[in-house]
Design a protein around this motif. Structure first.
Motif, mmCIF file in Angstrom:
data_model
loop_
_atom_site.group_PDB
_atom_site.id
_atom_site.type_symbol
_atom_site.label_atom_id
_atom_site.label_comp_id
_atom_site.label_asym_id
_atom_site.label_seq_id
_atom_site.Cartn_x
_atom_site.Cartn_y
_atom_site.Cartn_z
ATOM 1 N N ASN A 309 0.614 55.605 118.468
ATOM 2 C CA ASN A 309 -0.011 55.372 119.759
ATOM 3 C C ASN A 309 -1.336 54.629 119.601
ATOM 4 O O ASN A 309 -2.187 55.021 118.797
ATOM 5 C CB ASN A 309 -0.246 56.724 120.458
ATOM 6 N N GLY A 310 -1.468 53.502 120.349
ATOM 7 C CA GLY A 310 -2.714 52.731 120.310
ATOM 8 C C GLY A 310 -2.754 51.664 119.255
ATOM 9 O O GLY A 310 -3.757 50.952 119.135
ATOM 10 N N THR A 311 -1.675 51.511 118.451
ATOM 11 C CA THR A 311 -1.646 50.467 117.420
ATOM 12 C C THR A 311 -0.537 49.476 117.721
ATOM 13 O O THR A 311 0.339 49.723 118.563
ATOM 14 C CB THR A 311 -1.399 51.067 116.031
ATOM 15 N N TYR A 335 3.256 59.168 118.587
ATOM 16 C CA TYR A 335 4.060 57.946 118.491
ATOM 17 C C TYR A 335 4.624 57.562 119.867
ATOM 18 O O TYR A 335 4.914 58.416 120.701
ATOM 19 C CB TYR A 335 5.222 58.138 117.511
ATOM 20 N N ASP A 336 4.763 56.254 120.058
ATOM 21 C CA ASP A 336 5.504 55.721 121.218
ATOM 22 C C ASP A 336 6.863 55.225 120.724
ATOM 23 O O ASP A 336 6.947 54.576 119.676
ATOM 24 C CB ASP A 336 4.743 54.547 121.841
ATOM 25 N N PHE A 337 7.911 55.500 121.522
ATOM 26 C CA PHE A 337 9.267 55.071 121.156
ATOM 27 C C PHE A 337 9.864 54.234 122.292
ATOM 28 O O PHE A 337 9.703 54.580 123.458
ATOM 29 C CB PHE A 337 10.176 56.283 120.878
ATOM 30 N N ARG A 338 10.535 53.171 121.927
ATOM 31 C CA ARG A 338 11.225 52.321 122.905
ATOM 32 C C ARG A 338 12.650 52.079 122.391
ATOM 33 O O ARG A 338 12.847 51.776 121.212
ATOM 34 C CB ARG A 338 10.492 50.982 123.048
#
Length: 345
Positions: A309-311, A335-338
């Motif tokens: 997150n944020g990178t 973490y972000d997930f797509r």
């Protein structure tokens, strides 16, 4: 085509019954009301004869444009279009000189509950197209499953004309009662294609209409001459057509062809965090992602992108199933997930 000496049958003009040709032409010129207003010819013949085909096949294709037939009787060819002609001859017990054989059911090979096929569409710049199929849910329920006659009409260019011919073929196939009977020489008055009235008290027939489909001379055991007739039931309703019978030529709409450049989103993306202890005693972090795939048969795989997150340092994974297991995550980070569905394009 029957007269043509080079490419056709090469027959003499005197061998063709001119009255039957005139009657068929008059039938084709009859005007039929159409649903959108106005009228059109009942039948037209438009097409190109391929001289490499057999003559018999070309004649059948020409006749098919009016649902017609050709018969040979008494040294002449008779041409008929698809129409109901009221009987002018009658047979009863006084004419019959043999037992009557009756068949009440046709074989499945000649029984249909739907008729479909191709024609050359004038609406679509004379391309080969399917005309609207003529279907009957009632007949299908009787038969237990759909049974189609594939009937191409290469000399028909109007879809309404094709529908009329297909409906006649469908209803004719449902006329199932066939009689075989030998009558006295009065049977010489009829030919194939004629309709006759049959009256028989034992069978319960009173001027029941049948169509002659075959006949031959016969001699009984007692030496009596007669004519053996084969007849199939028919009715005026077989040839009925009203504007309300029309089916939209483009029923179901023009097809929106799949171009592969857009893919629907996945939905219901969910995750389960998993923490476990590695062999060296350190705590490891992983996640299992699940989602609902779009209803798209062309989806080949799913592409997963994730980052802290944020990178903007992205990592990627792929899966052919609507789930994936990703390990080696930093337990102290979010973490972000797509997830995206992709096809080969």
């Amino acid at each position: 085509y029957l007269l043509d000496q080079t490419y056709g049958l090469g027959e003499l003009n005197t061998n063709i019954d001119s009255q039957s040709v005139e009657d068929a032409a008059d039938l084709c010129d009859e005007q039929v009301s159409i649903d959108g207003g106005g009228t059109q010819d009942r039948y037209q013949c438009n097409g190109v004869i391929d001289t490499s085909n057999q003559i018999k096949g070309n004649i059948e294709n020409l006749l098919a444009s009016m649902g017609g037939r050709i018969s040979y009787s008494n040294g002449k060819y008779f041409i008929q279009g698809a129409e109901y002609v009221a009987p002018t001859f009658s047979f009863d017990e006084s004419n019959t000189i043999s037992a009557i054989t009756i068949q009440t059911k046709q074989s499945r090979r000649s029984l249909y509950n739907g008729v479909k096929g191709t024609f050359i569409s004038e609406e679509k710049n004379y391309k080969l197209m399917d005309y609207p199929a003529q279907l009957s849910s009632v007949f299908e329920a009787e038969d237990g499953d759909p049974v189609f006659l594939d009937m191409p009409l290469p000399f028909v260019t109007n879809n309404l004309q094709a529908q009329r011919i297909a409906k006649i073929a469908l209803l004719k196939s449902r006329q199932q009662v066939v009689l075989s009977m030998t009558v006295n020489l009065s049977g010489l008055k009829v030919k194939v294609g004629d309709t006759v009235n049959i009256t028989n008290d034992r069978l319960g027939y009173s001027n029941k209409v049948f169509e002659v489909i075959d006949y031959e001379l016969s001699i009984s055991a007692t030496g009596e001459s007669g004519v053996k007739l084969t007849l199939i039931e028919t009715a005026a309703a077989v040839y009925d057509w009203t504007a309300s019978d029309e089916e939209d030529f483009l029923a179901g709409g023009e097809l929106d062809l799949y171009d592969g450049r857009t893919v629907d989103n996945v939905t219901s993306l969910a995750f389960t965090e998993i923490g476990f202890q590695g062999p060296d005693g350190q705590v490891l972090s992983a996640v299992e992602l699940t989602w609902t795939a779009p209803d798209d048969a062309f989806v080949e795989f799913f592409k997963i992108r994730y980052n802290k997150n944020g990178t903007t340092e992205y990592l990627y994974a792929e899966s052919r199933e609507p789930r994936v297991f990703i390990s080696g995550l930093d337990i102290t980070s979010n973490y972000d997930f797509r997830v995206q569905a992709q096809n080969l394009l």
